[in-house]
Enzyme design. Structure first.
Site, PDB file in Angstrom:
ATOM      1  N   ASN A  54      42.553 -72.058   3.282  1.00  0.00           N
ATOM      2  CA  ASN A  54      43.510 -73.053   3.210  1.00  0.00           C
ATOM      3  C   ASN A  54      44.227 -73.091   4.767  1.00  0.00           C
ATOM      4  OD1 ASN A  54      44.115 -74.343   0.511  1.00  0.00           O
ATOM      5  ND2 ASN A  54      43.778 -72.337  -0.072  1.00  0.00           N
TER       6      ASN A  54
ATOM      7  N   CYS B 161      37.072 -70.749   1.371  1.00  0.00           N
ATOM      8  CA  CYS B 161      36.071 -71.713   0.688  1.00  0.00           C
ATOM      9  C   CYS B 161      35.112 -70.488   0.378  1.00  0.00           C
ATOM     10  CB  CYS B 161      35.658 -72.276   1.805  1.00  0.00           C
ATOM     11  SG  CYS B 161      34.125 -73.126   1.511  1.00  0.00           S
TER      12      CYS B 161
ATOM     13  N   ASP C 115      46.443 -71.536  -5.229  1.00  0.00           N
ATOM     14  CA  ASP C 115      45.137 -71.603  -4.410  1.00  0.00           C
ATOM     15  C   ASP C 115      45.027 -70.291  -3.363  1.00  0.00           C
ATOM     16  OD1 ASP C 115      43.036 -72.700  -4.139  1.00  0.00           O
ATOM     17  OD2 ASP C 115      43.566 -74.209  -2.288  1.00  0.00           O
TER      18      ASP C 115
ATOM     19  N   HIS D  18      45.170 -82.048   0.740  1.00  0.00           N
ATOM     20  CA  HIS D  18      44.849 -80.739   0.625  1.00  0.00           C
ATOM     21  C   HIS D  18      43.752 -80.182   1.420  1.00  0.00           C
ATOM     22  CE1 HIS D  18      44.861 -76.759  -1.889  1.00  0.00           C
ATOM     23  NE2 HIS D  18      43.465 -76.968  -1.189  1.00  0.00           N
TER      24      HIS D  18
ATOM     25  N   HIS E  41      41.370 -77.691   3.865  1.00  0.00           N
ATOM     26  CA  HIS E  41      41.098 -76.032   4.224  1.00  0.00           C
ATOM     27  C   HIS E  41      40.761 -76.128   5.504  1.00  0.00           C
ATOM     28  CE1 HIS E  41      40.428 -74.041   0.134  1.00  0.00           C
ATOM     29  NE2 HIS E  41      40.920 -75.327  -0.226  1.00  0.00           N
TER      30      HIS E  41
END
Lengths: 313, 313
Positions: free
Chosen positions: B249, B240, B16, B207, B209
């Site tokens: 993240n 994002c 990611d 998870h 951000h």
């Protein structure tokens, strides 16, 4: 978790946010910022400090700012003071409240004020007397409550001693300050819960720096402990002198945004607050650490998507 | 508050964190980062994705990275897949687990995969079968769990439907993902508590951000709800796409630092993790949003002070 319905925010940008800025703002610029905060509906404002102008040049014009703004119905203007001279200036300027500050760490207090915490406290009595006689409220602040750059962890009993010293002076509103951004949610929860248990007659305020990204997490922990008053600084101005380049005070707009998303009322208009934060960032001429200034509100992300399917939530 | 003693962190930086980077890292650089994470003691690593190399060029060499690293005792390497072809590549590459992802938002799933969520789920059965036959574990991920850039708020029932779809396929490990950083601690606490109550047979992962600064606060809320597994990305890589310039993240080092300060064990060596984060930041050639990379650890602030009175705490 049992979140409160309402939280009070004190905007400390005009004092803690601006006090270390290299670029001196003009009195007119400061007035504009304070008027902006007022327009956003903020009811508690730390407008400046009555300290020696040579020690803290950005605070030299606090009288002028306060006098230009004037008393406002339902709004509390507080100012930081460190001695009787400060109280006298505060009375003339017309603030509603003075805040007396002392560090829980002996080394930190010596470094800041050239006195031990006990010596600081001993000077407070005359300040409280003078302020009270003039009809001003008095609050206390304990810096390095959650850790000190010189001494590391600070035993709870050192905080307890100072809380009691303030209580003995009749001060029942006390700010617990994470001066260098080392507080963590566990310590905040445990320390605040214990202090509330020991002294339920005190109204505690929490003051967090976002130096290590934990300020909003610490506010969650503070709310869980039962604390309903938090400081914030517009645009996140006001860094930690021991961590240059790191984040400063937690941005008021980041607190208000989180609380609003959690359906916790602050009475503050976030859009108007963001206008002030943008203005402040422009005036100091450097970027600052404000998540919402950078990313926009959660609701904006949704509303601004070029999609026919917006169900705004 | 009742914090857990231990938390498991999955490092998603190699997937990611890197998947949207403009600068393509070499396979050797990726291997170096993964070796660094392993040396720091991380036991759960999302090493890459088996998706179309033209769709996500930075993930094209996931096989090579995994094959160079090889299986490790006590370490779980997982990879993102979206179809049967992905499973086949995952088996050859030798990862331990594949992760199937679907969005709770129809519009978001259509935008990402050109399919409705139901159509995505319908394709998962053959993936699970093939992975299981080859001895691989399978986990599921639900993106936009806490809000969607197209649809706004996402009703809990849409998450419930997908959790049940995963359970029907025998998948009992499910990541709930705040894809665009709109989650808030109240929603996290309420949604996670409810899902745990409804389906206690599922192991949930979170998870987050840090787009709006709330990731660590959300982790506190997740822990209060009882969730023990969190994703992080070294140096906070992986933004994002809807909020360019905002935080990505949540940085793994920021999570580990907070948990360590709270005496919650992760089994991860923070200093070694910070070395990896520094290396990652250097390799992508831009600054990233990692509070601890900027400010240093709380304990460092204390230890580095030039004072004779250090009582390190």
């Amino acid at each position: 978790m049992n979140f409160p319905k309402q939280i009070t925010i004190c905007e400390v940008g005009p004092r803690d946010g601006l006090q270390n800025e290299k670029k001196l703002l003009t009195t007119e610029e400061k007035i504009e910022l304070v008027e902006g905060i007022l327009a956003a509906g903020v009811k508690h404002i730390e407008i400046g400090a009555f300290v020696h102008p040579k020690a803290v040049p950005p605070m030299a014009d606090t009288e002028k700012v306060m006098q230009a703004i004037g008393k406002r119905e339902g709004v509390e203007f507080r100012a930081l003071i460190t001695n009787l001279k400060g109280v006298e200036r505060a009375i003339v300027a017309g603030v509603d409240k003075v805040k007396l500050t002392v560090s829980a760490s002996k080394s930190h207090n010596l470094s800041n004020f050239n006195r031990t915490p006990e010596e600081s406290v001993a000077t407070f009595e005359e300040c409280v007397k003078a302020a009270t006689q003039a009809g001003l409220s008095v609050s206390g602040a304990i810096s390095t409550t959650f850790g000190c750059p010189f001494e590391g962890s600070i035993p709870l009993e050192q905080i307890d001693t100072l809380v009691n010293a303030f209580r003995a002076l009749g001060i029942k509103e006390i700010s617990l300050s994470d001066t260098t951004g080392v507080a963590n949610p566990k310590l905040v929860y445990e320390r605040c819960s214990e202090l509330i248990k020991r002294y339920p007659d005190v109204t505690y305020h929490l003051h967090f720096h976002n130096t290590r990204g934990m300020a909003l997490a610490n506010i969650i922990a503070g709310m869980e402990a039962g604390i309903l008053h938090y400081d914030g600084s517009f645009a996140g101005l006001g860094g930690c002198p021991y961590a240059p380049g790191a984040s400063g005070n937690i941005a008021t707009e980041d607190i208000v945004h989180m609380l609003e998303e959690m359906n916790i009322c602050t009475g503050i208009d976030l859009d108007k607050l963001l206008d002030v934060a943008r203005k402040a960032q422009k005036l100091v001429e450097h970027t600052t650490d404000s998540a919402i200034l950078r990313a926009g509100k959660s609701s904006e992300l949704i509303a601004n998507k070029p999609s026919g399917q917006i169900k705004k939530g």
